[in-house]
Write a protein that holds these residues in place. Structure first.
Motif, PDB file in Angstrom:
ATOM      1  N   GLU A 147     -14.267   5.356  -0.880  1.00 52.20           N
ATOM      2  CA  GLU A 147     -13.863   4.241  -1.735  1.00 52.20           C
ATOM      3  C   GLU A 147     -12.845   3.336  -1.047  1.00 52.20           C
ATOM      4  O   GLU A 147     -12.180   2.541  -1.694  1.00 52.20           O
ATOM      5  CB  GLU A 147     -13.279   4.784  -3.036  1.00 52.20           C
ATOM      6  N   LEU A 148     -12.733   3.469   0.283  1.00 52.17           N
ATOM      7  CA  LEU A 148     -11.767   2.638   0.991  1.00 52.17           C
ATOM      8  C   LEU A 148     -12.093   1.157   0.860  1.00 52.17           C
ATOM      9  O   LEU A 148     -11.193   0.312   0.742  1.00 52.17           O
ATOM     10  CB  LEU A 148     -11.735   3.039   2.472  1.00 52.17           C
TER      11      LEU A 148
ATOM     12  N   ALA B  89      -1.761   6.989   0.336  1.00 54.34           N
ATOM     13  CA  ALA B  89      -3.132   6.533   0.564  1.00 54.34           C
ATOM     14  C   ALA B  89      -3.432   6.444   2.052  1.00 54.34           C
ATOM     15  O   ALA B  89      -4.518   6.821   2.511  1.00 54.34           O
ATOM     16  CB  ALA B  89      -3.333   5.165  -0.096  1.00 54.34           C
ATOM     17  N   ARG B  90      -2.490   5.974   2.826  1.00 54.20           N
ATOM     18  CA  ARG B  90      -2.696   5.867   4.261  1.00 54.20           C
ATOM     19  C   ARG B  90      -2.835   7.253   4.894  1.00 54.20           C
ATOM     20  O   ARG B  90      -3.652   7.466   5.794  1.00 54.20           O
ATOM     21  CB  ARG B  90      -1.541   5.098   4.902  1.00 54.20           C
TER      22      ARG B  90
ATOM     23  N   PRO C  60       0.833  -1.214   0.000  1.00 53.18           N
ATOM     24  CA  PRO C  60       0.000   0.000   0.000  1.00 53.18           C
ATOM     25  C   PRO C  60       0.859   1.252   0.000  1.00 53.18           C
ATOM     26  O   PRO C  60       1.892   1.318   0.687  1.00 53.18           O
ATOM     27  CB  PRO C  60      -0.783  -0.117   1.323  1.00 53.18           C
TER      28      PRO C  60
ATOM     29  N   ALA D 101     -10.074  -4.911  -3.821  1.00 55.38           N
ATOM     30  CA  ALA D 101      -9.016  -5.135  -4.816  1.00 55.38           C
ATOM     31  C   ALA D 101      -7.929  -6.045  -4.279  1.00 55.38           C
ATOM     32  O   ALA D 101      -7.238  -6.726  -5.045  1.00 55.38           O
ATOM     33  CB  ALA D 101      -8.412  -3.790  -5.240  1.00 55.38           C
ATOM     34  N   ARG D 102      -7.782  -6.077  -2.942  1.00 54.05           N
ATOM     35  CA  ARG D 102      -6.771  -6.939  -2.328  1.00 54.05           C
ATOM     36  C   ARG D 102      -7.304  -8.318  -1.969  1.00 54.05           C
ATOM     37  O   ARG D 102      -6.641  -9.082  -1.277  1.00 54.05           O
ATOM     38  CB  ARG D 102      -6.180  -6.260  -1.094  1.00 54.05           C
TER      39      ARG D 102
ATOM     40  N   VAL E 188     -10.450  -0.578  -1.954  1.00 52.39           N
ATOM     41  CA  VAL E 188      -9.051  -0.971  -1.760  1.00 52.39           C
ATOM     42  C   VAL E 188      -8.977  -2.403  -1.245  1.00 52.39           C
ATOM     43  O   VAL E 188      -8.220  -3.234  -1.739  1.00 52.39           O
ATOM     44  CB  VAL E 188      -8.351  -0.004  -0.785  1.00 52.39           C
ATOM     45  N   TYR E 189      -9.807  -2.691  -0.227  1.00 47.19           N
ATOM     46  CA  TYR E 189      -9.768  -4.022   0.366  1.00 47.19           C
ATOM     47  C   TYR E 189     -10.344  -5.083  -0.564  1.00 47.19           C
ATOM     48  O   TYR E 189      -9.898  -6.228  -0.591  1.00 47.19           O
ATOM     49  CB  TYR E 189     -10.510  -4.013   1.700  1.00 47.19           C
TER      50      TYR E 189
ATOM     51  N   PRO F 205      -4.038  -3.248   5.944  1.00 45.71           N
ATOM     52  CA  PRO F 205      -4.992  -4.067   5.212  1.00 45.71           C
ATOM     53  C   PRO F 205      -4.585  -5.530   5.246  1.00 45.71           C
ATOM     54  O   PRO F 205      -3.434  -5.869   5.472  1.00 45.71           O
ATOM     55  CB  PRO F 205      -4.918  -3.502   3.775  1.00 45.71           C
TER      56      PRO F 205
ATOM     57  N   GLU G 152      -1.014  -7.379   4.180  1.00 44.40           N
ATOM     58  CA  GLU G 152       0.209  -6.580   4.293  1.00 44.40           C
ATOM     59  C   GLU G 152       1.235  -7.285   5.161  1.00 44.40           C
ATOM     60  O   GLU G 152       2.423  -7.245   4.892  1.00 44.40           O
ATOM     61  CB  GLU G 152      -0.107  -5.206   4.850  1.00 44.40           C
TER      62      GLU G 152
END
Length: 368
Positions: free
Chosen positions: A226-227, A213-214, A209, A233-234, A230-231, A264, A267
């Motif tokens: 849109e957080l 972004a963080r 990440p 997508a991971r 992110v998750y 996330p 990581e």
């Protein structure tokens, strides 16, 4: 632990077997305590718990033996070796040996052992496998380069020396070819390993990440953000991703922006992957040095003045011994049979050398 129904007067064979089991359990418990003495924190607690479990098994055999316990026996040679290594080293090699020791348990086939004891041994194997995995991950990047480098040096330079030697050329030519193969191969291996590991680490780094972004998390719109994407997508499921995003944002609102945001999913795994890959410079140096060390062995007889069949035999013999050692080490660390891995390495190395030797005979003259 359930009691086992046994004859009121056990046979001599049973008593001998029980006494040996008792000795092995005591030796394994002592080995785990010795390993625990060289560790701290969670690993120490796990090893002491394993020693305690072996103590329960010990009590089972004491109960069966009653007044026939007799003089304490020594554990089998494998268990004694494990204990000796545990007292002096406590490394991943010892944990790999302990893993194999747990896998050899005969309790599954012995009616005098309870099903719970047999199940315990299987679980113990997995516990030790997990502890050994930590050490394997820490050393696997450089270790992989070292093992591959040594084996490539042994096999490739033996094949080169055997092929050139079989063609009937002068000893000086064979020696020069071997030294040239050593240097060229070591440089090629080192450079290739550096590029390979460096590229792997760069790919992993690209998947982490981004810091920007963080830093943006405290300023996201809580109602429309849109957080969660992110998750997702991971790899998270949509519902799980949304819940995790809400949890992160609510913790920011309650605790302020000074606290670290939870990482996330995945990581933490990235850190382990970096440990497994190793460093590019370390892998390159290990590959260069171990390739050169392995490639020097087939050349030694020629450096010492041996010629003809004597040089060929000495070269093949020395490389064979080295292949057995490296194969056994790989087998030990991987938790498989060292003997099988050693013989496999030997067969591969000698097989490659035999092919080039036959080619040398076909295209050259007979070795004098």
């Amino acid at each position: 632990m359930e009691a086992v129904t046994t004859p009121t007067s056990p046979s001599r064979a049973q008593v001998r077997r029980w006494r040996q089991y008792l000795a092995d359990e005591r030796a394994e418990a002592a080995a785990y305590r010795d390993l625990a003495s060289r560790r701290t924190g969670e690993e120490r607690e796990i090893l002491l718990a394993l020693a305690e479990a072996e103590g329960r098994h010990e009590q089972h055999w004491l109960d069966l033996l009653g007044d026939q316990v007799g003089r304490p026996l020594r554990g089998d040679w494998r268990t004694r070796t494990l204990g000796w290594l545990a007292r002096r080293f406590g490394s991943v090699f010892v944990l790999a040996l302990a893993q194999r020791a747990e896998a050899r348990s005969a309790y599954d086939e012995d009616d005098d052992a309870t099903p719970q004891m047999a199940a315990d041994e299987r679980i113990h194997e997995e516990v030790v496998r997990g502890l050994a995995m930590r050490g394997r991950n820490r050393m696997s990047g450089t270790f992989r380069a070292a093992v591959f480098g040594a084996n490539d040096g042994l096999v490739s330079n033996l094949a080169l020396v055997m092929g050139i030697g079989a063609s009937g050329v002068a000893q000086q030519t064979v020696l020069l070819s071997g030294l040239a193969g050593l240097l060229a191969g070591a440089l090629s291996m080192g450079a290739g390993e550096y590029v390979s590991v460096r590229s792997q680490r760069e790919l992993l780094e690209a998947s982490r990440p981004g810091p920007h972004a963080r830093a943006a998390l405290p300023h996201l719109d809580v109602d429309a953000n849109e957080l969660a994407l992110v998750y997702r997508a991971r790899g998270m499921a949509p519902a799980e991703a949304g819940e995790h995003a809400r949890s992160v944002l609510s913790s920011l609102g309650a605790l302020g922006t000074a606290l670290a945001v939870p990482a996330p999913e995945g990581e933490a795994q990235e850190v382990d992957e970096h440990e497994t890959v190793g460093t590019a410079v370390g892998a390159a140096l290990a590959s260069f040095c171990f390739f050169a060390s392995g490639a020097a062995i087939p050349v030694l007889p020629y450096l010492l003045g041996a010629e003809g069949w004597h040089a060929v035999a000495w070269s093949a013999g020395l490389v064979g011994l080295a292949l057995l050692v490296t194969g056994a080490v790989v087998g030990l660390l991987s938790g498989t049979s060292p003997a099988k891995r050693a013989l496999r390495q030997l067969a591969i190395g000698w097989g490659a050398a035999a092919v080039t030797y036959l080619l040398g005979l076909a295209f050259g003259t007979t070795v004098s």
